[in-house]
Write a protein that holds these residues in place. Structure first.
Motif, mmCIF file in Angstrom:
data_model
loop_
_atom_site.group_PDB
_atom_site.id
_atom_site.type_symbol
_atom_site.label_atom_id
_atom_site.label_comp_id
_atom_site.label_asym_id
_atom_site.label_seq_id
_atom_site.Cartn_x
_atom_site.Cartn_y
_atom_site.Cartn_z
ATOM 1 N N MET A 514 28.618 44.643 107.946
ATOM 2 C CA MET A 514 28.317 43.244 108.305
ATOM 3 C C MET A 514 27.332 42.638 107.308
ATOM 4 O O MET A 514 27.489 41.480 106.902
ATOM 5 C CB MET A 514 27.736 43.182 109.720
ATOM 6 C CG MET A 514 28.785 43.430 110.808
ATOM 7 S SD MET A 514 28.058 43.483 112.455
ATOM 8 C CE MET A 514 27.381 41.813 112.560
ATOM 9 N N MET A 515 26.283 43.420 106.927
ATOM 10 C CA MET A 515 25.299 42.913 105.977
ATOM 11 C C MET A 515 25.957 42.638 104.633
ATOM 12 O O MET A 515 25.696 41.586 103.991
ATOM 13 C CB MET A 515 24.163 43.934 105.801
ATOM 14 C CG MET A 515 23.323 44.127 107.060
ATOM 15 S SD MET A 515 22.601 42.582 107.690
ATOM 16 C CE MET A 515 21.477 42.161 106.341
ATOM 17 N N GLU A 516 26.808 43.606 104.251
ATOM 18 C CA GLU A 516 27.499 43.397 102.976
ATOM 19 C C GLU A 516 28.422 42.191 103.075
ATOM 20 O O GLU A 516 28.531 41.401 102.118
ATOM 21 C CB GLU A 516 28.316 44.643 102.635
ATOM 22 C CG GLU A 516 27.447 45.826 102.269
ATOM 23 C CD GLU A 516 28.289 47.076 102.012
ATOM 24 O OE1 GLU A 516 29.533 47.001 102.233
ATOM 25 O OE2 GLU A 516 27.742 48.116 101.617
ATOM 26 N N GLU A 517 29.001 42.055 104.192
ATOM 27 C CA GLU A 517 29.910 40.924 104.379
ATOM 28 C C GLU A 517 29.130 39.613 104.367
ATOM 29 O O GLU A 517 29.583 38.600 103.818
ATOM 30 C CB GLU A 517 30.655 41.096 105.708
ATOM 31 C CG GLU A 517 31.726 40.055 105.960
ATOM 32 C CD GLU A 517 32.832 40.133 104.940
ATOM 33 O OE1 GLU A 517 33.484 39.102 104.690
ATOM 34 O OE2 GLU A 517 33.085 41.244 104.411
ATOM 35 N N LYS A 518 27.919 39.645 105.013
ATOM 36 C CA LYS A 518 27.087 38.437 105.017
ATOM 37 C C LYS A 518 26.675 38.058 103.599
ATOM 38 O O LYS A 518 26.657 36.878 103.225
ATOM 39 C CB LYS A 518 25.844 38.671 105.866
ATOM 40 C CG LYS A 518 26.108 38.626 107.360
ATOM 41 C CD LYS A 518 24.806 38.802 108.135
ATOM 42 C CE LYS A 518 25.054 38.731 109.630
ATOM 43 N NZ LYS A 518 23.794 38.899 110.375
ATOM 44 N N GLU A 519 26.276 39.059 102.781
ATOM 45 C CA GLU A 519 25.881 38.804 101.400
ATOM 46 C C GLU A 519 27.052 38.221 100.630
ATOM 47 O O GLU A 519 26.888 37.235 99.867
ATOM 48 C CB GLU A 519 25.416 40.101 100.740
ATOM 49 C CG GLU A 519 24.987 39.948 99.269
ATOM 50 C CD GLU A 519 23.789 39.033 99.129
ATOM 51 O OE1 GLU A 519 23.593 38.417 98.078
ATOM 52 O OE2 GLU A 519 23.031 38.887 100.121
ATOM 53 N N LYS A 520 28.189 38.835 100.847
ATOM 54 C CA LYS A 520 29.381 38.316 100.173
ATOM 55 C C LYS A 520 29.682 36.907 100.643
ATOM 56 O O LYS A 520 30.023 36.035 99.840
ATOM 57 C CB LYS A 520 30.580 39.206 100.478
ATOM 58 C CG LYS A 520 30.525 40.556 99.792
ATOM 59 C CD LYS A 520 31.770 41.364 100.154
ATOM 60 C CE LYS A 520 31.755 42.726 99.479
ATOM 61 N NZ LYS A 520 32.936 43.536 99.836
ATOM 62 N N SER A 521 29.471 36.684 101.917
ATOM 63 C CA SER A 521 29.736 35.357 102.470
ATOM 64 C C SER A 521 28.744 34.342 101.910
ATOM 65 O O SER A 521 29.126 33.200 101.592
ATOM 66 C CB SER A 521 29.647 35.431 104.008
ATOM 67 O OG SER A 521 29.830 34.168 104.558
#
Length: 595
Positions: A514-521
């Motif tokens: 999720m954190m990686e996804e948030k950063e990517k987002s």
């Protein structure tokens, strides 16, 4: 059957040895095989009177019964010859030739009296043969008839009135035929011709008087008149010269006196046409076995010093025949049940219905073959035996059903028993599997046909015998199921811990994801925002440029429209000038034309 009779010659029926009468077993055996009604013709008379010759003629043979040619009596006892009846199909003619009465060698009138009595008791036609005319000497020689009441009884307990008992003889006495041999007189009386029958009737007339002489004269005549209601007489001429009488059986009819030949033919024709079937009191037709029983009963009575009794004889005959009738009925029942019954029957009622049908037929067989069953004693015996037969069949049916069901159970349930031994059902849930398999096998058992009346009882007995096995499988199932549940709880706990750890790990991975996804987002959002700003800036510059171009174009359009308006106005003025010039030219031309 009459066609089964193969007597090529006569056989001694009742032997007379030293004054003792005995039945010949071989002759009785022949009688026992004759199932047809019998016509019994017996002949008696003084020895050396030609009785046997007449009997051979009745048999349709020249030889057979012995013809003596000396002063000695040839026939001893009573001889029998059974031949098919020539005029009554389905009947047998039984000829009885007796030893000559008054044989000087015997010196025993009592023996002759028994021979005379037996001939009457056994025959349906009684032929008395004598030589010459019917005179007092002939009547005296027929004294045996006067002794019949001392030799024969009609009832076992006769009434005090002896005459009434004697009158009962008529019901079973035979027809009477008197044959007169070597008859040389003319048949006439008081100058009037007579027939042979009229001659007999004339000779039997009673004399009036009460003297001892009158009584002696009337006694034999009275007995013949009373005992034999139906009487017949035949007279015969001498067949040949006395010197040829010794060869009588060897001579052909052409060598005999024609009158004699015709008289013999008439005699035979009468016997064949008029002799009745031997019948006992109550209309009981006598066949071979019954005649056999009569011979034995009479001989036994005489041998024991008793008098032959018709009532006892019929009762004894009834005992024998009714016993045989019971045996025939039972044999018919056994035959019918053997053919109809297939054990085991599906129901008890099915067996009882078959028994009832066979019982009814067996009773009909008994009724057909029995007579004078006093108080229905033999029918009751038959009923008792049939009940026993029924009970035996019920027992056999039960045993057959038990055997059939036991075999089926062995065949159907043995695989299940093998599986139990192999421990297939010794596992958690094995009890349910066992019960299900048991139900399936019970259904298969019930679908099998012809198990009989023991089907359910044998099944329940089998299942009860297996209750211990069923309980053992249930207990094993409970124990194993409990252990399995404990194992399952531990396993569940372990699985739960593993699941929890796995869930935490998964949550961490998901969080990281999720954190990686948030950063990517976020980066994507910044990128998209930058691109949007750039697009908006380019759009703004493009819009400004479009606005400026639009203004310039509007100004150019307005300028153009104004120029176009001015041009239009100039054109209108030119058109006006042209019109004015046109009018002027028309006037000019008009003037010019006028000019």
């Amino acid at each position: 059957m009459a066609s089964e009779i193969h007597m090529t010659g006569p056989m001694c029926l009742i032997e007379n040895t030293n004054g003792r009468l005995m039945a010949n077993p071989e002759a009785l055996k022949i009688l026992s095989a004759i199932t047809q009604p019998v016509v019994v013709v017996a002949i008696v008379g003084l020895y050396r009177t030609g009785k046997s010759y007449l009997m051979n003629k009745l048999a349709g043979k020249k030889k057979g019964f012995s013809l003596g040619s000396t002063v000695q009596s040839h026939t001893k006892g009573i001889w029998m010859w059974c031949v098919p009846h020539p005029k009554k199909p389905g009947h047998v003619l039984v000829l009885l030739d007796t030893e000559g009465l008054g044989d000087v060698e015997k010196g025993d009138n009592q023996n002759d009296s028994w021979i005379f009595a037996l001939a009457i008791l056994l025959s349906s036609t009684f032929v008395y043969n004598s030589i010459g005319t019917i005179n007092q000497q002939a009547m005296d020689q027929l004294h045996y008839v006067t002794e019949l009441t001392h030799r024969i009884r009609s009832k076992s307990s006769p009434d005090e009135n002896e005459n009434e008992d004697s009158a009962d003889f008529v019901s079973f006495f035979p027809d009477f035929v008197w044959t007169l041999r070597d008859f040389s007189l003319d048949l006439e009386a008081d100058g009037q011709p007579l027939t042979a029958d009229e001659y007999l009737e004339y000779s039997l007339k009673l004399t009036q008087g009460t003297s001892e002489k009158d009584k002696n004269f009337n006694l034999p005549r009275l007995c013949i008149l009373k005992f034999f209601p139906k009487k017949k007489c035949f007279v015969f001429d001498r067949p040949v010269h006395c010197k040829k009488l010794a060869q009588l059986e060897k001579l052909h009819d052409e060598e005999l006196d024609p009158e004699f030949v015709q008289q013999v033919a008439d005699f035979c024709s009468y016997i064949f046409s008029n002799s009745k079937t031997k019948t006992l009191s109550g209309g009981i037709k006598v066949n071979g076995p019954r005649l056999e029983s009569l011979v034995l009963t009479y001989i036994d009575a005489i041998s024991s010093g008793d008098l032959p009794c018709m009532e006892n004889t019929i009762l004894a005959l009834a005992q024998i025949e009714n016993s045989v009738a019971v045996q025939k009925a039972i044999a018919h029942y056994d035959q019918q049940m053997g053919q109809k019954v297939q054990l085991p029957t599906e129901t008890l009622q099915e067996l009882l219905d078959l028994h009832r049908d066979s019982e009814r037929e067996a009773t009909e067989v008994f009724m057909k073959n029995s007579f004078k069953d006093v108080d229905h004693l033999f029918q009751k015996k038959l009923a008792v035996q049939l009940v026993k037969k029924r009970d035996d069949f019920c027992k056999q049916n039960q045993e057959a059903s038990s055997d059939r069901c036991s075999a089926l159970l062995q065949d159907i349930f043995s695989p299940l028993e093998e599986e139990v031994k192999m421990g297939i059902y010794s596992k958690p849930g094995g009890y349910c599997l066992f019960i299900q398999k048991l139900q399936d096998l019970k259904k298969k058992y019930h679908e099998e046909p012809r198990k009989g009346i023991q089907a359910e009882e044998i099944l329940q007995t089998y299942l009860k015998s297996k209750e211990s096995v069923t309980d053992a499988i249930l207990q094993t199932d409970k124990i194993l199921t409990k252990k399995e549940k404990e194992i399952e709880v531990e396993h569940a706990k372990a699985e739960s811990a593993q699941a929890s750890a796995k869930m935490v790990e998964e949550m961490q991975i998901k969080y990281q994801q999720m954190m990686e996804e948030k950063e990517k987002s976020y980066q994507e959002h910044v990128k998209q925002l930058t691109e949007k700003i750039e697009r908006e800036r380019a759009q703004l510059l493009e819009e400004q440029e479009r606005t400026l171009t639009s203004k310039l174009q509007e100004q150019a359009r307005l300028l153009k429209e104004r120029c176009q308006g001015e041009s239009t106005q100039l054109q209108n003025e030119i058109q006006k000038l042209q019109k004015t010039l046109g009018k002027k030219n028309k006037r000019y031309m008009s003037r010019k034309l006028k000019i």
